[in-house]
Write a protein that holds these residues in place. Structure first.
Motif, PDB file in Angstrom:
ATOM      1  N   LYS A 245       0.866  -1.389   0.078  1.00 54.73           N
ATOM      2  CA  LYS A 245       0.089   0.145   0.009  1.00 54.73           C
ATOM      3  C   LYS A 245       0.804   1.190  -0.199  1.00 54.73           C
ATOM      4  O   LYS A 245       0.444   2.240  -0.278  1.00 54.73           O
ATOM      5  N   HIS A 256       0.379  -1.953  11.812  1.00 56.08           N
ATOM      6  CA  HIS A 256      -0.080  -3.455  11.667  1.00 56.08           C
ATOM      7  C   HIS A 256       0.440  -4.515  12.168  1.00 56.08           C
ATOM      8  O   HIS A 256      -0.125  -5.683  12.464  1.00 56.08           O
TER       9      HIS A 256
ATOM     10  N   GLN B 134      -8.436  -0.704   6.889  1.00 53.10           N
ATOM     11  CA  GLN B 134      -7.437  -0.919   6.005  1.00 53.10           C
ATOM     12  C   GLN B 134      -7.573  -0.400   4.481  1.00 53.10           C
ATOM     13  O   GLN B 134      -6.674  -0.202   4.025  1.00 53.10           O
ATOM     14  N   LEU B 135      -8.951  -0.163   4.132  1.00 49.15           N
ATOM     15  CA  LEU B 135      -9.201   0.376   2.712  1.00 49.15           C
ATOM     16  C   LEU B 135      -8.843   1.764   2.895  1.00 49.15           C
ATOM     17  O   LEU B 135      -8.136   2.545   1.969  1.00 49.15           O
ATOM     18  N   MET B 186      -9.642  -6.829  -1.510  1.00 48.69           N
ATOM     19  CA  MET B 186      -8.273  -6.523  -2.142  1.00 48.69           C
ATOM     20  C   MET B 186      -8.110  -5.665  -3.406  1.00 48.69           C
ATOM     21  O   MET B 186      -7.281  -4.914  -3.393  1.00 48.69           O
ATOM     22  N   MET B 189      -9.014  -2.282  -2.485  1.00 48.70           N
ATOM     23  CA  MET B 189      -7.794  -1.783  -2.009  1.00 48.70           C
ATOM     24  C   MET B 189      -6.761  -1.301  -2.983  1.00 48.70           C
ATOM     25  O   MET B 189      -6.309  -0.114  -2.878  1.00 48.70           O
TER      26      MET B 189
END
Lengths: 345, 371
Positions: A245, A256, B134-135, B186, B189
């Motif tokens: 990411k 994390h 998380q996104l 996913m 994302m």
């Protein structure tokens, strides 16, 4: 959640009854009459002896605490099962019986005086353990195979292998005796007691050595668990996802990895805290610390069974409650085991 | 603690810079990634080259350990160095070398200009954080969005990838999603920051067949909408047959054949590609159309054969194959293969599998089938 807690609390009952029953029976099968223990070499007059037996619930008494006599004028011995029931009944009123010594002082009162010392020591030790253990383990994992990592691994191995009382004595020798001699008495640490009105140091200083000793082995374990957990987590696929990411290495670890790695560490620290509250018999004895551990040790050596039984009873309750708290705290850290949620039922 | 590492980055996305004259969106030139291990040097990627433009899909096909994943992880800069080391070659994204970028520059490319989807959706999401969090993360990092804005966009993304009840789902945790749903997450994302290139590393391998098609379709649909390029890594020729414009077949760390989809499926010139073609199961396998696996195992990447690395398993291998590394033979269309004999039209015509258009003599099929 509520349902789960109720279920767990109900599970306390058989464990609690089992442990106290075993101890109660053991206390009573140990040879030696308690009254003779109390009296020692002295010869007691019969009325005092009867009064003592009544105080310790060894014989049947009426409502006023007077001994009931049978037709021959003898006292009636209370059977073991009845005494056990009386003990359990007493617990509900906070009555843990009376010490065989200390003028028959109630056990609850004695433990009440000693427990604050044990709790304070445990809190200081657990803070040391958490901070040093987690940080050392984290750096070890992040800088794997570095000089730091090797150092931590060696130190923790040594600490784990060292008996706590011996480590405590080494500390006393170094900080209390060696340093005192070397600096000509201008700098050293107290090696005994817990301060008080006429203390030589500020009270806080007395905590240093016992807390370090108490925390030593657990700190080593905490560091090792933290290291291995973090290494394992850093190998997980979701860490790679986070890196993909665009998060930096540091952000990935902080955002994390740590929370996942901490779950087992917190379990360990929680259980360990339970253990420390149960009284660190070795540490408290070595440092002459006026907590329940030292009191239990003293009681065992002097066959003051009510105190042993009383402190173990309290320990059982404390450990069970702490275990429950640890289990519940899981749910806040790990959503997969959020208890009693609509989906898991 | 939760804000650390999410400081707003300078707003200069590489994808807004025009592609320089004479360059492609992504150019991989003779890339070599070696791992220095105790057992020796593992030549995981050994001279990979291809180009990719916007809107295109490149399929990378090969067996496990052929270097497909390592190639894309190298592009993403996600290989730990050491033990990994780029021993040569370069990766140019819009004319800029990704290999020479600093870690910080790379962080702004990752997830922003080039995003990646991984093989196992079951383990690729962090179990202790909500899907929404998380996104949001990537958008907060690259686009400087606030928490609320990013969460709203997350709901939109989830809806876009076909997750029903997105407002509710965004607050849930990964374990409350099925495998297919997680892979959709996913994809959402990866697409969150509207990347130029989407690398999908075996995105359907861990999913069951009915879901596989849905996920592939979703990726295509998103590509049509966003115009991004896709690199689809797979060991399944069937997957790339549907969507790839170009296909690169990899073996033992190097590409053995590269061409358009039609060239690879209907005009393959490398014996390894033939072998792969013959290994595609057909709905009816009978004695006339047997399923023919490639015999043997790929070579150790530490100790590659002296000549052609496929020679030990190649049914047509000659002494020359065993002793000399084959050159790359390129046709006018850019279709290339690494074989001493792929230039030999008779050899190709005689041995290529039946599905091939170059196939002329039916007798040769039997020979191929014996392989």
């Amino acid at each position: 959640m509520i349902k789960y807690i109720i279920k767990r609390v109900l599970q306390f009952i058989p464990v609690f009854l089992g442990v106290t029953l075993i101890l109660f029976v053991l206390q009573n099968v140990v040879p030696g009459d308690p009254i003779k223990l109390i009296a020692g070499e002295k010869k007691l007059d019969p009325q005092t002896e009867i009064n003592l037996r009544a105080t310790y619930h060894l014989i049947e008494t009426d409502e006023n605490g007077q001994a009931i006599l049978d037709e021959n004028g003898n006292t009636i011995e209370t059977p073991l099962w009845k005494r056990y029931l009386q003990y359990i009944g007493g617990l509900f009123h906070g009555d843990l019986g009376r010490s065989y010594q200390q003028n028959g002082k109630p056990v609850a009162e004695i433990l009440g005086e000693k427990y604050p010392y044990t709790i304070r020591l445990a809190i200081v030790a657990i803070i040391i353990e958490s901070i040093i253990g987690i940080v050392a383990g984290m750096i070890s994992a992040i800088k794997r195979y570095s000089a730091w990592d090797v150092g931590v691994t060696l130190t923790t191995s040594a600490l784990v292998a060292m008996p706590a009382f011996w480590f405590g004595m080494l500390q006393q020798l170094f900080w209390g005796v060696f340093l005192k001699n070397v600096t000509g008495g201008s700098f050293y640490l107290p090696i005994s007691g817990a301060g008080g009105p006429q203390a030589e140091f500020v009270d806080a200083v007395y905590y240093i050595l016992p807390a370090l000793t108490l925390a030593a082995v657990s700190t080593a374990y905490t560091a090792r668990i933290m290291r291995s957990q973090l290494l394992e987590v850093l190998n997980q696929d979701y860490i790679r996802t986070a890196r993909a990411k665009g998060l930096s290495r540091k952000a990935v670890i902080i955002r994390h990895a740590i929370k996942n790695a901490l779950i087992p560490v917190i379990t360990y620290i929680g259980m360990d805290f339970g253990g420390m509250l149960a009284g660190a018999i070795l540490t408290e004895t070595v440092f002459n610390w006026p907590g329940v551990g030292f009191e239990t040790y003293r009681a065992i050596t002097q066959r003051d069974w009510p105190i042993v039984l009383g402190s173990v009873t309290v320990i059982v309750i404390v450990v069970m409650v702490i275990n429950l708290v640890v289990d519940i705290s899981y749910a806040f850290l790990d959503p997969r085991i959020r208890l009693g949620s609509s989906k898991s039922e | 603690m939760f804000g650390i590492g999410l400081k707003k980055r300078a707003k200069q996305d590489l994808r807004d810079t025009p592609i320089p004259e004479g360059h492609h969106l992504l150019e991989v030139n003779d890339l070599k990634m070696y791992f220095h291990t105790q057992d020796g040097i593992v030549k995981a990627v050994n001279g990979v080259s291809y180009t990719l433009d916007r809107g295109e899909t490149l399929g990378v096909v090969g067996e496990s350990g052929s270097g497909k994943s390592v190639t894309s992880l190298t592009i993403m800069g996600l290989i730990d160095m050491p033990p990994g080391k780029v021993e040569g070659g370069d990766v140019l994204y819009r004319g800029k070398s990704l290999i020479n970028m600093t870690e910080e520059e790379m962080e702004s490319v990752r997830g922003n200009d080039i995003a990646m989807i991984f093989q196992d959706p079951m383990t690729s999401l962090n179990p202790v954080y909500t899907i929404g969090r998380q996104l949001s993360e990537g958008m907060r990092l690259h686009k400087g969005m606030g928490k609320k804005e990013a969460l709203e966009r997350s709901v939109e993304l989830l809806r876009m990838v076909g997750i029903p009840n997105a407002e509710q789902r965004v607050k849930e945790y990964p374990h409350e999603f099925s495998g297919g749903m997680r892979q959709r997450v996913m994809i959402a994302m990866a697409l969150a920051c509207d990347p130029d290139i989407l690398i999908a590393d075996e995105p359907t391998t861990a999913l069951d067949v009915t879901i596989q098609a849905q996920i592939i379709e979703l990726m295509q649909e998103m590509q049509q909408k966003n115009g991004n390029a896709i690199i689809m890594i797979t060991h399944d020729l069937g997957v790339v047959a549907d969507i790839a414009d170009k296909i690169m077949v990899m073996y033992a760390g190097s590409p053995v054949e590269f061409g358009t989809r039609d060239e690879i499926f209907y005009n393959p010139i490398h014996p390894y590609t033939w072998g792969l073609n013959r290994s595609i199961p057909e709905p009816a396998i009978d004695e006339k159309h047997p399923l023919t696996p490639i015999k043997g195992n790929p070579p150790s990447l530490v100790d590659l054969p002296k000549g052609c690395s496929f020679a030990p398993r190649c049914p047509y291998a000659t002494d020359k194959c065993h002793n000399e590394v084959p050159p790359i033979y390129t046709t006018e269309t850019g279709h290339y293969a690494k074989c001493h004999y792929c230039n030999d039209k008779d050899f190709v015509a005689k041995n290529a599998p039946a599905t091939s258009r170059t196939k002329t003599a039916p007798i040769a099929e039997k020979k191929g089938a014996d392989a």
